[in-house]
Enzyme design. Structure first.
Site, PDB file in Angstrom:
ATOM      1  N   TYR A 118      22.293 -57.279  18.269  1.00  0.00           N
ATOM      2  CA  TYR A 118      22.747 -55.961  18.725  1.00  0.00           C
ATOM      3  C   TYR A 118      22.374 -54.941  17.665  1.00  0.00           C
ATOM      4  CZ  TYR A 118      25.853 -52.033  19.765  1.00  0.00           C
ATOM      5  OH  TYR A 118      26.341 -50.787  20.030  1.00  0.00           O
ATOM      6  N   GLU A 206      21.212 -47.459  21.889  1.00  0.00           N
ATOM      7  CA  GLU A 206      21.853 -48.771  21.825  1.00  0.00           C
ATOM      8  C   GLU A 206      20.915 -49.804  22.441  1.00  0.00           C
ATOM      9  OE1 GLU A 206      26.304 -50.078  22.591  1.00  0.00           O
ATOM     10  OE2 GLU A 206      25.213 -50.078  24.502  1.00  0.00           O
TER      11      GLU A 206
END
Length: 396
Positions: A118, A206
């Protein structure tokens, strides 16, 4: 401004970020042709069909499906296109899928194991610096990771005056447990990602997951991008990416009329000029026993057209039992606003809910006289406490 995954990937590619390739399709036939092109261009026997909506958690709602052949591509595209996709980030009604992304399979077998990470870039408002947040737990909800395993989330602050430094990019790759070719690829990936974030005036990038492939490449499998609307005048090409089908029709109407509008769950519609006055107005409504139905800021130059647009938007909410107009006449004169209210009321016709109009500032007395002598169902006030009393009266 939110954009679709495929649009975010286009931006990333323009800054040298490696991404999972894909082709957008709006019909089943286009999806089949896209799958054929994925095979021809990238030797991807399998493809991933991904719903393109402005919401995360698409896989949990059935919006991301693997297709191993053209028959499955056809079936998956048929299932996803036109569906009401419900995810943890949508309303109970979900969002209708108008487009899909036919993406290459990047989880192919190879010399090493694939890994998901991530990585996001955003502003840390507390410090006034940008921050790269990253974790070894890619492919999962970052909120879940933060709650149950916070020690697996790393943060790297970047001073915007000097930008991302080489040692910081290397630190990120090291904390993700990478080495060799994958380490070097991650350094390149993070550097290019930060450049994309900075140069596009974005509020957030993101990437979840960032994939280390079996041959040690680092690529963005997903891309959630939030562009700063206040900077879009510098990026007309990004502004053109806006998809109004993904937005609430009332929000679209408000933005086209240059109104700042946020729907709430109450019963009293608010029309004000200025965000601070809007907050005070909502407090007054609560004190008077009502609940604000919206936040609607018409700006500093309220006139008949903006007032009319505000009325039309507020009245679309069936829960509204009254409307409170609270305008401070500083830039604009109160009597002009009052005339705007009268003209808008007459143009719309019969308005089914009572209207309280509180005008304070330049020519407030003249404005009250105009309202009182208009013959319309509008209650006028100058003092805020008088407006509150009228709200209580009409809601009784």
């Amino acid at each position: 401004m939110n954009i679709h995954e495929y649009q975010g990937k286009e931006i990333l590619k323009s800054f040298g970020v490696a991404v999972q390739e894909g082709i957008v399709a709006e019909t089943v036939e286009q999806a089949v042709e896209a799958a054929k092109k994925m095979k021809a261009d990238y030797n991807s026997d399998w493809v991933v069909i991904k719903a393109q909506v402005h919401a995360g958690g698409r896989g949990k709602g059935g919006g991301v499906k693997l297709a191993k052949n053209l028959d499955e591509v056809k079936q998956r595209a048929t299932d996803i296109l036109g569906m009401q996709l419900i995810t943890p980030q949508t309303s109970a009604e979900g969002k209708k899928v108008h487009k899909i992304l036919v993406a290459q399979d990047v989880y192919y077998p190879g010399a090493s194991e694939t890994k998901e990470f991530y990585v996001s870039v955003l502003l840390n408002r507390a410090s006034g610096k940008n921050i790269i947040m990253y974790s070894t737990e890619g492919g999962m909800d970052i909120e879940e990771v933060a709650e149950h395993t916070p020690h697996l989330i790393f943060k790297e602050e970047i001073d915007p005056k000097v930008g991302l430094q080489g040692f910081q990019a290397r630190k990120i790759a090291f904390n993700l447990g990478l080495s060799g070719a994958a380490f070097k690829e991650m350094v390149k990936f993070v550097t290019a990602l930060y450049k994309a974030y900075d140069n596009t005036d974005s509020a957030m990038f993101e990437i979840n997951p960032v994939l280390k492939t079996s041959d040690d490449k680092i690529i963005a499998v997903d891309a959630k991008v939030d562009l700063d609307e206040n900077a879009l005048f510098r990026h007309p090409d990004y502004a053109a990416m806006r998809d109004k089908l993904e937005e609430d029709p009332t929000d679209v109407e408000a933005s086209e009329s240059n109104l700042n509008y946020v729907k709430l769950d109450g019963n009293v519609g608010c029309m004000v000029n200025g965000a601070g006055l809007a907050m005070a107005t909502m407090d007054i409504i609560k004190i008077a026993g009502g609940e604000p139905a919206n936040f609607l800021d018409v700006g500093g130059t309220a006139n008949a057209q903006t007032v009319k647009a505000g009325f039309n938007i507020i009245l679309k909410d069936p829960n509204v039992k009254a409307i409170l107009i609270n305008i401070f006449g500083g830039i604009v004169r109160c009597d002009r606003v009052a005339q705007g209210v009268i003209d808008a009321y007459k143009e719309i016709g019969d308005i089914p809910v009572p209207i309280i109009c509180r005008l304070q500032g330049t020519n407030a007395v003249e404005a009250k006289k105009l309202i009182d002598e208009s013959g319309l169902k509008v209650f006028s006030a100058i003092a805020l406490k008088d407006a509150a009393a009228l709200v209580t009266q009409v809601l009784a």
